[in-house]
Scaffold this motif. Sequence first.
Motif, PDB file in Angstrom:
ATOM      1  N   CYS A 154       0.836  -1.202   0.000  1.00 30.17           N
ATOM      2  CA  CYS A 154       0.000   0.000   0.000  1.00 30.17           C
ATOM      3  C   CYS A 154       0.868   1.249   0.000  1.00 30.17           C
ATOM      4  O   CYS A 154       2.064   1.209   0.296  1.00 30.17           O
ATOM      5  CB  CYS A 154      -0.955   0.004   1.186  1.00 30.17           C
ATOM      6  SG  CYS A 154      -0.171   0.218   2.786  1.00 30.17           S
ATOM      7  N   TYR A 155       0.233   2.347  -0.343  1.00 32.40           N
ATOM      8  CA  TYR A 155       0.909   3.642  -0.361  1.00 32.40           C
ATOM      9  C   TYR A 155      -0.068   4.709   0.116  1.00 32.40           C
ATOM     10  O   TYR A 155      -1.183   4.819  -0.400  1.00 32.40           O
ATOM     11  CB  TYR A 155       1.408   3.984  -1.767  1.00 32.40           C
ATOM     12  CG  TYR A 155       2.000   5.364  -1.855  1.00 32.40           C
ATOM     13  CD1 TYR A 155       3.199   5.672  -1.213  1.00 32.40           C
ATOM     14  CD2 TYR A 155       1.344   6.380  -2.540  1.00 32.40           C
ATOM     15  CE1 TYR A 155       3.727   6.944  -1.268  1.00 32.40           C
ATOM     16  CE2 TYR A 155       1.876   7.660  -2.600  1.00 32.40           C
ATOM     17  CZ  TYR A 155       3.063   7.943  -1.960  1.00 32.40           C
ATOM     18  OH  TYR A 155       3.580   9.203  -2.004  1.00 32.40           O
ATOM     19  N   ASN A 156       0.346   5.482   1.123  1.00 31.00           N
ATOM     20  CA  ASN A 156      -0.446   6.598   1.642  1.00 31.00           C
ATOM     21  C   ASN A 156      -0.025   7.884   0.945  1.00 31.00           C
ATOM     22  O   ASN A 156       1.165   8.137   0.781  1.00 31.00           O
ATOM     23  CB  ASN A 156      -0.225   6.769   3.149  1.00 31.00           C
ATOM     24  CG  ASN A 156      -0.771   5.607   3.932  1.00 31.00           C
ATOM     25  OD1 ASN A 156      -1.895   5.182   3.725  1.00 31.00           O
ATOM     26  ND2 ASN A 156       0.040   5.078   4.837  1.00 31.00           N
ATOM     27  N   CYS A 157      -1.004   8.699   0.595  1.00 30.13           N
ATOM     28  CA  CYS A 157      -0.721   9.944  -0.114  1.00 30.13           C
ATOM     29  C   CYS A 157      -1.572  11.065   0.474  1.00 30.13           C
ATOM     30  O   CYS A 157      -2.739  10.847   0.815  1.00 30.13           O
ATOM     31  CB  CYS A 157      -1.044   9.746  -1.592  1.00 30.13           C
ATOM     32  SG  CYS A 157      -0.582  11.123  -2.639  1.00 30.13           S
ATOM     33  N   TYR A 188       5.595   3.544  -6.395  1.00 27.91           N
ATOM     34  CA  TYR A 188       5.030   3.105  -5.129  1.00 27.91           C
ATOM     35  C   TYR A 188       4.231   1.809  -5.245  1.00 27.91           C
ATOM     36  O   TYR A 188       4.121   1.056  -4.283  1.00 27.91           O
ATOM     37  CB  TYR A 188       4.133   4.190  -4.534  1.00 27.91           C
ATOM     38  CG  TYR A 188       4.855   5.499  -4.386  1.00 27.91           C
ATOM     39  CD1 TYR A 188       5.900   5.644  -3.473  1.00 27.91           C
ATOM     40  CD2 TYR A 188       4.516   6.593  -5.167  1.00 27.91           C
ATOM     41  CE1 TYR A 188       6.582   6.844  -3.345  1.00 27.91           C
ATOM     42  CE2 TYR A 188       5.187   7.798  -5.044  1.00 27.91           C
ATOM     43  CZ  TYR A 188       6.213   7.913  -4.140  1.00 27.91           C
ATOM     44  OH  TYR A 188       6.874   9.100  -4.014  1.00 27.91           O
ATOM     45  N   PHE A 189       3.634   1.546  -6.403  1.00 31.17           N
ATOM     46  CA  PHE A 189       2.878   0.319  -6.637  1.00 31.17           C
ATOM     47  C   PHE A 189       2.697   0.130  -8.133  1.00 31.17           C
ATOM     48  O   PHE A 189       2.775   1.079  -8.898  1.00 31.17           O
ATOM     49  CB  PHE A 189       1.518   0.330  -5.915  1.00 31.17           C
ATOM     50  CG  PHE A 189       0.673   1.538  -6.199  1.00 31.17           C
ATOM     51  CD1 PHE A 189      -0.173   1.575  -7.305  1.00 31.17           C
ATOM     52  CD2 PHE A 189       0.700   2.642  -5.367  1.00 31.17           C
ATOM     53  CE1 PHE A 189      -0.960   2.697  -7.566  1.00 31.17           C
ATOM     54  CE2 PHE A 189      -0.076   3.757  -5.621  1.00 31.17           C
ATOM     55  CZ  PHE A 189      -0.906   3.780  -6.723  1.00 31.17           C
ATOM     56  N   SER A 229      -1.460   8.597 -11.272  1.00 27.06           N
ATOM     57  CA  SER A 229      -1.298   9.926 -10.689  1.00 27.06           C
ATOM     58  C   SER A 229      -2.576  10.291  -9.949  1.00 27.06           C
ATOM     59  O   SER A 229      -3.634   9.702 -10.175  1.00 27.06           O
ATOM     60  CB  SER A 229      -0.929  10.976 -11.747  1.00 27.06           C
ATOM     61  OG  SER A 229      -1.838  10.996 -12.818  1.00 27.06           O
ATOM     62  N   CYS A 230      -2.461  11.257  -9.037  1.00 26.61           N
ATOM     63  CA  CYS A 230      -3.626  11.667  -8.249  1.00 26.61           C
ATOM     64  C   CYS A 230      -3.422  13.079  -7.713  1.00 26.61           C
ATOM     65  O   CYS A 230      -2.300  13.574  -7.654  1.00 26.61           O
ATOM     66  CB  CYS A 230      -3.862  10.701  -7.090  1.00 26.61           C
ATOM     67  SG  CYS A 230      -2.601  10.771  -5.795  1.00 26.61           S
TER      68      CYS A 230
END
Length: 175
Positions: A16-19, A29-30, A78-79
């Motif tokens: 997982c990756y927190n953003c 990251y994934f 992207s986000c």
Amino acid sequence: MGKITFFEENKFQGRCYNCSSDCADLHTYFSLCNSIRVESGVWVIYEKPNYKGFQYILSPGEYADSQQWMAFSENVKSCRPIKNVYGSAWKLRLYERPDFGGQMVECSDDCPSAYDTYKLREAYSCVVTDGAWVLYDLPNYRGHQYLLERGEYRQHGDWGAALPGVGSFRRITEF
């Protein structure tokens, strides 16, 4: 600011990756994204790096698999959070021709069917004077999603659409 967590596997499993801010390239990251938890804020996630490709607008909640955010693939590259710089008013003008030509409809509320409400199937350009909106290419808030923020969109490609079809649209009211 908001917080979003991406998981490689369904049901919040795997890497997982927190953003908590804009990220133009998530690929380090994934590799795939099959579930997402939005803890706060409203987010737009993109299928490709640099805020390109299919868009998905996510409100706070849990998305245990990619079908829950109507994804067309497992790619999230992207986000960015949608910031509340719009106040509490919403106004959208849709035009039947590029460069703000032809008939125009002005909207200030959610619309589950652009055809039933306005006899509108296509919009080639639009102006957002107030608020942030999500435009869908199918009725009842389904299909491809496009974030429309304050500004002028001279042709449908300016908001990321390959085709000018408009099925429904809604205001973004939570931030």
